[in-house]
Design an enzyme around this catalytic site. Structure first.
Site, PDB file in Angstrom:
ATOM      1  CG  HIS A  14       6.595  -8.019  -5.887  1.00 57.77           C
ATOM      2  ND1 HIS A  14       5.506  -8.736  -5.446  1.00 57.77           N
ATOM      3  CD2 HIS A  14       7.691  -8.690  -5.427  1.00 57.77           C
ATOM      4  CE1 HIS A  14       5.923  -9.797  -4.766  1.00 57.77           C
ATOM      5  NE2 HIS A  14       7.238  -9.784  -4.734  1.00 57.77           N
ATOM      6  CG  ASN A  15       3.937  -0.651  -8.861  1.00 59.85           C
ATOM      7  OD1 ASN A  15       4.735   0.276  -8.831  1.00 59.85           O
ATOM      8  ND2 ASN A  15       2.929  -0.710  -9.727  1.00 59.85           N
ATOM      9  CB  ALA A  16       9.577   0.392  -7.496  1.00 62.37           C
TER      10      ALA A  16
ATOM     11  CG  ASP B  42      -6.616  -4.973  -6.917  1.00 60.87           C
ATOM     12  OD1 ASP B  42      -5.513  -5.155  -7.454  1.00 60.87           O
ATOM     13  OD2 ASP B  42      -7.693  -5.191  -7.507  1.00 60.87           O
TER      14      ASP B  42
ATOM     15  CE1 TYR C 286      -5.411   2.282 -18.281  1.00 57.89           C
ATOM     16  CE2 TYR C 286      -4.805   1.404 -16.139  1.00 57.89           C
ATOM     17  CZ  TYR C 286      -5.187   1.208 -17.442  1.00 57.89           C
ATOM     18  OH  TYR C 286      -5.349  -0.077 -17.930  1.00 57.89           O
ATOM     19  CG  ASP C 287      -1.304   8.835 -12.191  1.00 55.24           C
ATOM     20  OD1 ASP C 287      -2.484   8.671 -11.821  1.00 55.24           O
ATOM     21  OD2 ASP C 287      -0.329   8.606 -11.454  1.00 55.24           O
TER      22      ASP C 287
END
Length: 208
Positions: A8-10, A67, A164-165
């Site tokens: 669900h992460n665009a 994941d 965290y980029d």
């Protein structure tokens, strides 16, 4: 042929389409809007399979999921599988701030991103009863892993990427991964490594 991107992460959907699209000609990559499963696995691989199985069960289509997270040596591998909810809010900014706080004063800042990418191919249509199975009895499951070593910076730098980029500097680079362009990151990241390996299996299962 359709392949479900089980997230669900665009941001992940966009990144996966950039990584996979050019190399999976003939396969339509579709989004997933079904229920989110409980990610109660103990490893990245287990959680990736949980997500891919849930999407395959919900749609009846082959599904891929990943994941991933950052593992910091000085914190005994934390946040690890809890990276997305490290601060308890599921907010990227909160997670980054907590990690920087927990590393305050720490000189050893080595870390790595890890990604487990999973493919689940459900049984063929017509192989189950009219009401469907109570659980997914997958006809095929496979997981590949990618590791991206680097260090945790002392402050946020850069505007690209997500998660965290802005506080992760890849090994061999003098910038954060948030300072890399999407194409640069997708050529070397943990997710790119894992899915490049998985692409071979996807082709074998869906195209050959």
């Amino acid at each position: 042929m359709k392949l479900v991107l089980a997230t669900h992460n665009a941001h992940k959907v966009e990144e996966l389409r950039r990584i996979l699209g050019p190399q999976l000609e003939g396969i339509e990559l579709i989004g997933y809007d079904g229920p989110e499963p409980v990610e109660d696995g103990d490893t990245f691989a287990e959680n990736a399979l949980i997500k891919a199985r849930a999407a395959a069960l919900h749609t009846g289509l082959p599904a891929i999921a990943d994941d991933s997270g950052v593992c910091v040596d000085a914190l005994a591998g934390a946040p690890g599988i809890h990276s997305a909810r490290y601060a308890g809010t599921r907010d990227d900014g909160d997670n980054r701030r907590m990690l920087l706080e927990n590393l305050s004063g720490e000189s050893s800042r080595s870390a790595h991103f890890e990604c487990a990418a999973a493919l689940v191919v459900p049984p063929a249509v017509g192989s189950v009863g009219p009401d469907g199975p109570p659980e997914l009895a997958a006809s095929f499951e496979h997981v590949e892993t990618g590791i991206w070593p680097g260090t945790v910076l002392r402050e946020e730098v850069g505007t690209h990427g997500f998660g965290y980029d802005p506080i992760f500097s890849p090994a061999g680079y003098s910038v954060s991964s948030a300072e890399l362009s999407p194409d640069e990151k997708n050529a070397i990241s943990h997710r790119a490594i894992a899915f490049e390996r998985l692409i071979v299996v996807v082709r074998e299962q869906l195209l050959d």
